[in-house]
Design an enzyme around this catalytic site. Structure first.
Site, short mmCIF file in Angstrom:
data_model
loop_
_atom_site.label_atom_id
_atom_site.label_comp_id
_atom_site.label_asym_id
_atom_site.label_seq_id
_atom_site.Cartn_x
_atom_site.Cartn_y
_atom_site.Cartn_z
N LEU A 23 5.02 -15.24 -15.67
CA LEU A 23 4.20 -15.83 -14.16
C LEU A 23 2.98 -15.29 -13.86
O LEU A 23 3.86 -13.76 -14.13
CB LEU A 23 5.18 -15.94 -13.37
CG LEU A 23 6.28 -17.49 -13.51
CD1 LEU A 23 7.38 -17.16 -12.50
CD2 LEU A 23 5.90 -18.51 -13.69
N LEU B 88 2.18 -19.25 -9.72
CA LEU B 88 3.34 -19.89 -8.10
C LEU B 88 2.04 -20.65 -7.08
O LEU B 88 1.21 -19.61 -7.56
CB LEU B 88 4.12 -18.95 -7.96
CG LEU B 88 5.57 -18.56 -8.59
CD1 LEU B 88 6.39 -18.03 -8.03
CD2 LEU B 88 5.28 -19.60 -9.35
N GLY C 208 7.27 -10.57 -14.99
CA GLY C 208 6.87 -8.95 -15.37
C GLY C 208 8.01 -8.00 -14.49
O GLY C 208 8.31 -7.65 -12.80
N ASP D 4 4.88 -1.27 -10.13
CA ASP D 4 3.77 -0.13 -10.36
C ASP D 4 2.62 -0.11 -9.47
O ASP D 4 1.96 0.74 -8.76
CB ASP D 4 2.71 -0.15 -11.63
CG ASP D 4 1.98 -1.87 -11.50
OD1 ASP D 4 2.47 -2.56 -10.82
OD2 ASP D 4 1.08 -1.36 -11.80
N LYS E 178 -1.39 -11.45 -1.43
CA LYS E 178 0.03 -12.21 -2.42
C LYS E 178 0.67 -11.97 -3.75
O LYS E 178 1.26 -12.44 -4.24
CB LYS E 178 -1.11 -13.31 -3.14
CG LYS E 178 -1.44 -13.55 -1.79
CD LYS E 178 -2.42 -15.14 -2.54
CE LYS E 178 -3.08 -15.80 -0.38
NZ LYS E 178 -3.86 -17.11 -1.05
N ASN F 166 0.68 -1.81 -8.19
CA ASN F 166 -0.81 -2.29 -8.02
C ASN F 166 -1.67 -1.31 -9.01
O ASN F 166 -2.50 -0.90 -9.49
CB ASN F 166 -1.64 -2.75 -7.13
CG ASN F 166 -2.43 -3.27 -7.61
OD1 ASN F 166 -2.03 -4.46 -7.90
ND2 ASN F 166 -3.17 -3.96 -6.40
#
Length: 307
Positions: free
Chosen positions: A173, A219, A193, A197, A231, A199
């Site tokens: 995913l 999703l 996952g 972090d 998101k 991003n």
């Protein structure tokens, strides 16, 4: 013999006293002293706070019982709730192989999200089959330090997920994927996952999945909801959405039950009207197109979503 043992013990205690004395006399900077005092104060406050929270919880539960509200499953029920006896056989993996990409603080956040995921699964009537793979290094050390972790009803694996399951059964995913997850398939293994972090390593999970030739999907949030914020969701939010979907078979209901208000969630009106009418919508985001990787049971659509 007893005299010699007593003498040795005395020597050890003298050495310990000397070491402690040396530690006590190590000069500390003002900043170190400030941090030490702050930590001591926090530890005292933490113990007191837990007692207050415990009393508040008891009072709240008592009030809910009086009103006849649902207070969730009892401890006795929870003991019977296990993956082994669950009617749900859907496998979900949290990939914890990202030690090298995270700071110690990030790993603390990761283990907290793992705890939230486990708690949600534990309280479900039919828990998912939860695997934690890639359990090595600092993440494993941190989890081992949690008192009740070793008793968790979870499949724990030091091996990576692709060493535990056949490659053709895995769906990773990722919000970077062009494929949209339409349904869950009991024959598939869905991987989340375990990377916290902020991003800094955007797209890493997706890139690694592609390099390994692993199927991937996101999703279908964009089909049902508008989000005012990013998101990207936390690990436990993604896990809980999957858990709710196995219960409701409805993505929109699952998203609304899990996503926090700070995300600025609003429902796409056309989808809601279509659901109420029971007809098929003529809307771009709901157009059904077959994916090139149809054998992976994933339908591609072009909307962004979560990791």
């Amino acid at each position: 013999m007893s005299v010699e043992l007593t003498h040795e013990k005395t020597d050890d205690s003298v050495c310990a006293d000397k070491s402690q004395s040396q530690i006590d006399h190590v000069p500390m900077s003002k900043n170190q002293l400030k941090k030490l005092k702050k930590r001591e104060k926090w530890l005292q406050f933490k113990a007191q706070k837990r007692l207050v929270e415990k009393e508040k919880r008891k009072k709240r539960l008592a009030e809910m019982r009086e009103k006849g509200d649902d207070i969730g499953p009892s401890r006795k029920t929870l003991k019977r709730n296990s993956m082994k006896h669950s009617a749900c056989q859907q496998k979900v993996v949290i990939d914890c192989s990202f030690d090298d990409y995270m700071t110690d603080k990030d790993i603390t956040f990761l283990t907290q999200q793992l705890q939230h995921s486990y708690a949600a699964n534990r309280r479900a009537e039919n828990p998912l089959q939860l695997y934690v793979c890639g359990m090595r290094g600092r993440t494993k050390q941190r989890l081992d330090s949690i008192g009740d972790y070793k008793g968790w009803d979870v499949f724990k694996e030091e091996r990576d997920y692709n060493e535990v399951f056949p490659k053709e059964d895995i769906v990773y995913l990722s919000s970077e994927s062009a494929n949209i997850l339409d349904q869950l398939d009991d024959r598939k293994v869905y991987v989340i996952g375990g990377l916290v972090d902020h991003n800094h390593h955007k797209g890493l999970c997706h890139r690694l999945a592609e390099e390994k030739g692993i199927a991937h999907a996101q999703l279908p949030i964009g089909q049902f909801l508008h989000l005012k914020s990013r998101k990207v969701l936390t690990i436990n939010h993604v896990f809980e959405i999957l858990l709710r979907f196995t219960e409701t078979k409805d993505w929109q209901t699952s998203f609304l039950a899990v996503l926090p208000q700070r995300k600025g969630v609003s429902v796409i009106e056309e989808v809601t009207e279509t659901r109420n009418n029971g007809s098929e919508p003529n809307h771009a985001v709901l157009e059904k197109r077959k994916c090139e990787t149809n054998e992976q049971n994933i339908e591609p659509k072009e909307d962004p979503d979560t990791r």
